[in-house]
Design a protein around this motif. Structure first.
Motif, PDB file in Angstrom:
ATOM      1  N   ILE A  40       1.190  -1.303   0.111  1.00 48.96           N
ATOM      2  CA  ILE A  40       0.234  -0.091   0.311  1.00 48.96           C
ATOM      3  C   ILE A  40       0.517   1.107   0.204  1.00 48.96           C
ATOM      4  CG2 ILE A  40      -1.294   1.652   1.061  1.00 48.96           C
ATOM      5  CD1 ILE A  40      -2.752  -1.465   2.053  1.00 48.96           C
ATOM      6  N   TYR A  41       2.198   1.083   0.420  1.00 45.54           N
ATOM      7  CA  TYR A  41       2.491   2.446   1.333  1.00 45.54           C
ATOM      8  C   TYR A  41       3.083   2.884  -0.391  1.00 45.54           C
ATOM      9  CZ  TYR A  41       5.868   5.946   3.115  1.00 45.54           C
ATOM     10  OH  TYR A  41       6.607   7.355   3.370  1.00 45.54           O
ATOM     11  N   LEU A  42       3.966   1.801  -0.506  1.00 42.73           N
ATOM     12  CA  LEU A  42       4.769   1.758  -2.363  1.00 42.73           C
ATOM     13  C   LEU A  42       3.720   2.148  -3.060  1.00 42.73           C
ATOM     14  CD1 LEU A  42       7.057  -1.539  -1.965  1.00 42.73           C
ATOM     15  CD2 LEU A  42       7.983   0.904  -1.794  1.00 42.73           C
ATOM     16  N   ALA A  43       3.091   1.762  -3.096  1.00 43.84           N
ATOM     17  CA  ALA A  43       1.851   2.059  -4.329  1.00 43.84           C
ATOM     18  C   ALA A  43       1.570   3.234  -4.009  1.00 43.84           C
ATOM     19  CB  ALA A  43       0.281   0.866  -4.489  1.00 43.84           C
ATOM     20  N   ALA A  44       1.588   4.258  -3.190  1.00 42.21           N
ATOM     21  CA  ALA A  44       0.971   5.400  -2.969  1.00 42.21           C
ATOM     22  C   ALA A  44       1.977   6.199  -3.094  1.00 42.21           C
ATOM     23  CB  ALA A  44       0.296   5.416  -1.241  1.00 42.21           C
ATOM     24  N   MET A  45       3.448   5.574  -2.983  1.00 43.51           N
ATOM     25  CA  MET A  45       4.434   6.084  -3.303  1.00 43.51           C
ATOM     26  C   MET A  45       4.616   6.023  -5.133  1.00 43.51           C
ATOM     27  SD  MET A  45       7.442   5.258  -1.440  1.00 43.51           S
ATOM     28  CE  MET A  45       9.238   6.375  -1.798  1.00 43.51           C
ATOM     29  N   GLY A  46       3.843   5.488  -6.009  1.00 43.30           N
ATOM     30  CA  GLY A  46       3.885   5.841  -7.242  1.00 43.30           C
ATOM     31  C   GLY A  46       4.559   4.309  -7.732  1.00 43.30           C
ATOM     32  N   ILE A  47       4.913   3.229  -7.419  1.00 40.73           N
ATOM     33  CA  ILE A  47       5.522   2.406  -7.463  1.00 40.73           C
ATOM     34  C   ILE A  47       4.947   1.165  -7.903  1.00 40.73           C
ATOM     35  CG2 ILE A  47       7.507   0.682  -6.711  1.00 40.73           C
ATOM     36  CD1 ILE A  47       8.910   2.993  -5.071  1.00 40.73           C
ATOM     37  N   SER A  48       5.182   1.238  -9.229  1.00 40.18           N
ATOM     38  CA  SER A  48       4.506  -0.171  -9.412  1.00 40.18           C
ATOM     39  C   SER A  48       4.690  -1.626  -8.499  1.00 40.18           C
ATOM     40  CB  SER A  48       4.615  -1.122 -11.014  1.00 40.18           C
ATOM     41  OG  SER A  48       3.656  -2.107 -11.249  1.00 40.18           O
ATOM     42  N   VAL A  49       3.928  -2.074  -7.679  1.00 42.29           N
ATOM     43  CA  VAL A  49       3.991  -3.414  -7.160  1.00 42.29           C
ATOM     44  C   VAL A  49       3.360  -4.445  -7.191  1.00 42.29           C
ATOM     45  CG1 VAL A  49       2.742  -2.252  -4.684  1.00 42.29           C
ATOM     46  CG2 VAL A  49       4.809  -3.793  -4.417  1.00 42.29           C
ATOM     47  N   ILE A  50       4.277  -5.972  -6.434  1.00 35.29           N
ATOM     48  CA  ILE A  50       3.812  -6.978  -7.078  1.00 35.29           C
ATOM     49  C   ILE A  50       3.748  -7.400  -5.582  1.00 35.29           C
ATOM     50  CG2 ILE A  50       3.178  -9.362  -7.609  1.00 35.29           C
ATOM     51  CD1 ILE A  50       3.321  -8.674  -9.968  1.00 35.29           C
ATOM     52  N   GLY A  51       1.924  -7.277  -4.416  1.00 35.34           N
ATOM     53  CA  GLY A  51       2.593  -8.200  -3.177  1.00 35.34           C
ATOM     54  C   GLY A  51       2.415  -9.573  -3.187  1.00 35.34           C
ATOM     55  N   VAL A  52       3.371 -10.498  -1.842  1.00 37.52           N
ATOM     56  CA  VAL A  52       2.683 -12.061  -2.239  1.00 37.52           C
ATOM     57  C   VAL A  52       3.227 -12.207  -0.992  1.00 37.52           C
ATOM     58  CG1 VAL A  52       2.731 -14.770  -3.340  1.00 37.52           C
ATOM     59  CG2 VAL A  52       3.819 -12.739  -5.079  1.00 37.52           C
ATOM     60  N   ASP A  53       1.327 -13.165  -0.060  1.00 36.99           N
ATOM     61  CA  ASP A  53       0.611 -13.270   0.884  1.00 36.99           C
ATOM     62  C   ASP A  53       0.300 -14.678   1.079  1.00 36.99           C
ATOM     63  OD1 ASP A  53       2.662 -11.328   3.755  1.00 36.99           O
ATOM     64  OD2 ASP A  53       0.840 -13.021   4.290  1.00 36.99           O
ATOM     65  N   ILE A  54       0.843 -14.560   2.193  1.00 37.42           N
ATOM     66  CA  ILE A  54      -0.741 -16.471   2.327  1.00 37.42           C
ATOM     67  C   ILE A  54      -1.911 -15.616   3.081  1.00 37.42           C
ATOM     68  CG2 ILE A  54       1.651 -17.514   2.321  1.00 37.42           C
ATOM     69  CD1 ILE A  54       0.739 -17.851   5.937  1.00 37.42           C
ATOM     70  N   ALA A  55      -1.920 -14.471   3.575  1.00 41.08           N
ATOM     71  CA  ALA A  55      -3.073 -14.020   4.317  1.00 41.08           C
ATOM     72  C   ALA A  55      -4.297 -13.449   3.074  1.00 41.08           C
ATOM     73  CB  ALA A  55      -2.580 -12.627   5.500  1.00 41.08           C
ATOM     74  N   GLY A  56      -5.117 -14.729   2.748  1.00 39.27           N
ATOM     75  CA  GLY A  56      -5.585 -14.128   1.820  1.00 39.27           C
ATOM     76  C   GLY A  56      -7.002 -12.599   2.136  1.00 39.27           C
ATOM     77  N   GLY A  57      -7.357 -12.310   3.750  1.00 42.12           N
ATOM     78  CA  GLY A  57      -8.338 -11.196   3.892  1.00 42.12           C
ATOM     79  C   GLY A  57      -7.010 -10.192   3.350  1.00 42.12           C
ATOM     80  N   GLN A  58      -5.997 -10.066   3.869  1.00 40.68           N
ATOM     81  CA  GLN A  58      -5.616  -8.529   3.890  1.00 40.68           C
ATOM     82  C   GLN A  58      -5.264  -8.640   1.563  1.00 40.68           C
ATOM     83  OE1 GLN A  58      -1.972  -8.992   5.906  1.00 40.68           O
ATOM     84  NE2 GLN A  58      -0.593  -9.654   4.275  1.00 40.68           N
TER      85      GLN A  58
END
Length: 267
Positions: free
Chosen positions: A116-134
């Motif tokens: 969220i913070y990186l995207a708000a900076m205008g940086i393209s980001v793919i995040g991977v995590d096991i927590a489906g809710g977030q």
């Protein structure tokens, strides 16, 4: 037995949103270690509780999303434990990008709410995590605001979880010891396969109670010993009780023209 355990975990309210690969991995492991189905299922639930114990609860995710909708990004992010420890985030990323260069495209493994913070900076980001809710919450936020971010379910201990690169920078923050505790050799295997030329790999330097107990030295020796030959350290520093290694693939260039060995920079 594995399928039965997996189905029960996937149908449970507590773990229904968890990455299916994680559920199956844990179910397979416990089915292999225990002969009786009830014992295997109990062990699987205990394992998952240990993995997810610090995850945000559904009510916390709801409040975080409400704060995001209200424009209170910092208030939302500080609800996530690891992100809160990294405050102020502006100073954290200013120091990181001053050393590694500002990336155009970032992969964040075991990302938490960090994308969220990186995207708000205008940086393209793919995040991977096991927590489906977030994952779902972050994708709703990105879609509503048109932010350059995508969050995906993925387990770093399962084959094929890495998205297709290339990326300018991969973030693996306080992740490697967690992986290694679950599967020996997993830390080096992850670094080996990262789809980027550079990566930031971090470790805690203090316990949750605030004690140092030699953690910086321990993780320094451990990480520098396991780093695959195709990677080299080009910077190392500590910020906000977090040990940060910047590594690059051998043959890649940096703006600094230096390498680091044993915590010391060399021209």
């Amino acid at each position: 037995m594995t399928n039965s355990i997996y189905e029960k975990l996937a149908e449970s309210k507590k773990y229904a949103a968890l990455c299916p690969d994680t559920l199956r991995r844990v179910a397979e492991d416990c089915a292999r270690r225990y002969k009786k189905p009830k014992e295997a299922e109990k062990a699987a639930r205990e394992t998952l509780h240990g993995i997810t114990g610090a995850f945000m609860r559904p009510e916390e995710l709801k409040r975080a999303e409400e704060r995001l909708k209200a424009g209170d990004m910092e208030g939302a992010l500080e609800m996530h434990a690891s992100t809160r420890e990294r405050k102020p985030l502006g100073a954290f990323y200013e120091a990181l990008f001053a050393r590694a260069g500002r990336p155009g495209r970032v992969l964040d493994v075991a990302c938490g709410l960090n994308p969220i913070y990186l995207a708000a900076m205008g940086i393209s980001v793919i995040g991977v995590d096991i927590a489906g809710g977030q994952i779902e919450m972050m994708n709703r936020w990105a879609s509503a605001g048109g932010y350059p971010m995508e969050a995906r379910l993925g387990d770093a201990l399962c084959p094929g979880f890495l998205p297709e690169g290339p990326f300018d920078l991969t973030l693996a923050m306080k992740l490697l010891p967690v992986l290694e505790n679950q599967k020996k050799g997993a830390a080096a295997a992850l670094i080996e396969g990262l789809p980027s030329e550079k990566a930031a790999v971090t470790f805690p330097t203090r316990t949750l109670s605030g004690r140092g107990v030699g953690m910086e030295r321990h993780y320094s020796q451990w990480f520098e010993g396991l780093l695959p030959e195709k990677w080299a350290i080009f910077d190392r520093y500590v910020q906000n009780d977090e040990l940060i290694y910047l590594i690059q693939r051998n043959g890649g260039g940096t703006d600094h023209g230096e390498a680091v060995c044993g915590g010391h920079a060399h021209r």
